[in-house]
Design a protein around this motif. Structure first.
Motif, PDB file in Angstrom:
ATOM      1  N   UNK A   1       0.820  -1.220   0.000  1.00  0.00           N
ATOM      2  CA  UNK A   1       0.000   0.000   0.000  1.00  0.00           C
ATOM      3  C   UNK A   1       0.851   1.266   0.000  1.00  0.00           C
ATOM      4  N   UNK A   2       2.030   1.216   0.631  1.00  0.00           N
ATOM      5  CA  UNK A   2       2.854   2.421   0.752  1.00  0.00           C
ATOM      6  C   UNK A   2       3.993   2.486  -0.256  1.00  0.00           C
ATOM      7  N   UNK A   3       4.105   1.483  -1.127  1.00  0.00           N
ATOM      8  CA  UNK A   3       5.226   1.445  -2.064  1.00  0.00           C
ATOM      9  C   UNK A   3       5.110   2.532  -3.127  1.00  0.00           C
ATOM     10  N   UNK A   4       6.136   3.410  -3.253  1.00  0.00           N
ATOM     11  CA  UNK A   4       6.102   4.433  -4.307  1.00  0.00           C
ATOM     12  C   UNK A   4       6.405   3.861  -5.689  1.00  0.00           C
ATOM     13  N   UNK A   5       6.882   2.620  -5.732  1.00  0.00           N
ATOM     14  CA  UNK A   5       7.224   2.004  -7.016  1.00  0.00           C
ATOM     15  C   UNK A   5       6.003   1.451  -7.740  1.00  0.00           C
ATOM     16  N   UNK A   6       4.885   1.327  -7.044  1.00  0.00           N
ATOM     17  CA  UNK A   6       3.674   0.750  -7.636  1.00  0.00           C
ATOM     18  C   UNK A   6       2.685   1.842  -7.993  1.00  0.00           C
ATOM     19  N   UNK A   7       2.181   1.790  -9.230  1.00  0.00           N
ATOM     20  CA  UNK A   7       1.192   2.752  -9.692  1.00  0.00           C
ATOM     21  C   UNK A   7      -0.207   2.163  -9.587  1.00  0.00           C
ATOM     22  N   UNK A   8      -1.180   3.039  -9.490  1.00  0.00           N
ATOM     23  CA  UNK A   8      -2.569   2.602  -9.619  1.00  0.00           C
ATOM     24  C   UNK A   8      -2.868   2.392 -11.101  1.00  0.00           C
ATOM     25  N   UNK A   9      -3.673   1.396 -11.455  1.00  0.00           N
ATOM     26  CA  UNK A   9      -4.468   0.516 -10.600  1.00  0.00           C
ATOM     27  C   UNK A   9      -3.747  -0.764 -10.180  1.00  0.00           C
ATOM     28  N   UNK A  10      -2.479  -0.902 -10.568  1.00  0.00           N
ATOM     29  CA  UNK A  10      -1.732  -2.104 -10.212  1.00  0.00           C
ATOM     30  C   UNK A  10      -1.663  -2.281  -8.700  1.00  0.00           C
ATOM     31  N   UNK A  11      -1.392  -1.194  -7.986  1.00  0.00           N
ATOM     32  CA  UNK A  11      -1.264  -1.280  -6.528  1.00  0.00           C
ATOM     33  C   UNK A  11      -2.542  -1.805  -5.895  1.00  0.00           C
ATOM     34  N   UNK A  12      -3.684  -1.303  -6.341  1.00  0.00           N
ATOM     35  CA  UNK A  12      -4.965  -1.734  -5.783  1.00  0.00           C
ATOM     36  C   UNK A  12      -5.185  -3.231  -5.980  1.00  0.00           C
ATOM     37  N   UNK A  13      -4.881  -3.733  -7.175  1.00  0.00           N
ATOM     38  CA  UNK A  13      -5.085  -5.144  -7.452  1.00  0.00           C
ATOM     39  C   UNK A  13      -4.137  -6.013  -6.645  1.00  0.00           C
ATOM     40  N   UNK A  14      -2.874  -5.603  -6.553  1.00  0.00           N
ATOM     41  CA  UNK A  14      -1.906  -6.373  -5.761  1.00  0.00           C
ATOM     42  C   UNK A  14      -2.318  -6.413  -4.296  1.00  0.00           C
ATOM     43  N   UNK A  15      -2.818  -5.302  -3.805  1.00  0.00           N
ATOM     44  CA  UNK A  15      -3.250  -5.258  -2.416  1.00  0.00           C
ATOM     45  C   UNK A  15      -4.409  -6.222  -2.176  1.00  0.00           C
ATOM     46  N   UNK A  16      -5.321  -6.288  -3.134  1.00  0.00           N
ATOM     47  CA  UNK A  16      -6.424  -7.239  -3.013  1.00  0.00           C
ATOM     48  C   UNK A  16      -5.904  -8.670  -3.012  1.00  0.00           C
ATOM     49  N   UNK A  17      -4.931  -8.961  -3.855  1.00  0.00           N
ATOM     50  CA  UNK A  17      -4.398 -10.321  -3.952  1.00  0.00           C
ATOM     51  C   UNK A  17      -3.654 -10.739  -2.688  1.00  0.00           C
ATOM     52  N   UNK A  18      -2.804  -9.860  -2.157  1.00  0.00           N
ATOM     53  CA  UNK A  18      -1.991 -10.266  -1.002  1.00  0.00           C
ATOM     54  C   UNK A  18      -2.796 -10.306   0.291  1.00  0.00           C
ATOM     55  N   UNK A  19      -3.962  -9.694   0.309  1.00  0.00           N
ATOM     56  CA  UNK A  19      -4.772  -9.684   1.531  1.00  0.00           C
ATOM     57  C   UNK A  19      -5.990 -10.601   1.441  1.00  0.00           C
ATOM     58  N   UNK A  20      -6.085 -11.374   0.379  1.00  0.00           N
ATOM     59  CA  UNK A  20      -7.299 -12.161   0.151  1.00  0.00           C
ATOM     60  C   UNK A  20      -7.305 -13.471   0.925  1.00  0.00           C
ATOM     61  N   UNK A  21      -8.514 -13.988   1.147  1.00  0.00           N
ATOM     62  CA  UNK A  21      -8.722 -15.305   1.745  1.00  0.00           C
ATOM     63  C   UNK A  21      -9.572 -16.112   0.765  1.00  0.00           C
TER      64      UNK A  21
END
Length: 206
Positions: free
Chosen positions: A20-40
């Motif tokens: 979520x805080x990485x400056x290297x990741x742009x939206x919408x990529x960051x949003x999707x990655x965050x969903x993936x790493x926090x999913x159940x």
């Protein structure tokens, strides 16, 4: 879940916070990655074909309208079980006559900013990892040894991490896709002890 637990132990923070805080990741990529790493995900084998048909249609619409960054795409990819996703992607292929991986690759001009192409590439990798990991890892090996030099970290990570999992399937997929044996290509692109170590894990030259 295990990776997230070890990540917190090693770095005293969560992988979700760092994504979520990485400056290297742009939206919408960051949003999707965050969903993936926090999913159940549901870990069972049950598949609901009515859901598969509905979500195949939703994915088709999102791809057609170049809305890979939409909430429905994120929800489906990040929460559905692997058997359910396989059924959905097969339904997509039955309905559209094309593979969803191919359609995602050609649908990155989604008007969502500079991260659109990155998002399409990440979604493509996610789909392969979730449903056909041997295809993804065969591609990674191929990429790591193409051209001048070798991406040693990438090559080592794949061969070591898959050695006790599905390396034989990865080797078969590599041969089917590229008409060559992994061991021969690795031997031709590496040298000395490093080459010997990789070949030992691969089971020698084919």
């Amino acid at each position: 879940m295990a990776v997230r637990k070890i990540y917190r132990k090693l770095f005293s923070c969560s992988v979700e916070d760092d994504v979520a805080s990485s400056p290297a990741l742009q939206e919408p990529l960051k949003k999707m990655l965050l969903r993936l790493v926090s999913s159940y995900r549901y870990a069972g084998e049950h598949v609901d074909m009515d859901v598969a048909k509905l979500e195949a249609a939703e994915l088709s619409e999102a791809i057609r309208e170049k809305r890979l960054h939409g909430d429905e795409v994120a929800r489906i990819i990040s929460t559905r079980s692997k058997p359910q996703l396989r059924a959905t992607f097969q339904q997509y292929k039955d309905d559209q006559g094309t593979d969803i991986v191919e359609d995602i690759s050609s649908s990155h001009c989604d008007g969502s900013g500079g991260g659109g192409k990155q998002l399409a590439g990440m979604l493509r990798s996610a789909v392969l990892c979730l449903t056909s990991p041997e295809k993804h890892f065969a591609e990674v090996i191929r990429y790591s040894i193409l051209g001048l030099g070798t991406y040693e970290d990438m090559l080592t990570r794949v061969i070591v991490s898959r050695a006790e999992v599905d390396l034989e399937q990865v080797k078969e997929e590599y041969r089917a896709s590229y008409g060559s044996a992994v061991s021969l290509d690795v031997a031709g692109d590496t040298s000395f002890g490093y080459r010997d170590m990789l070949l030992a894990l691969l089971g020698g030259q084919e």
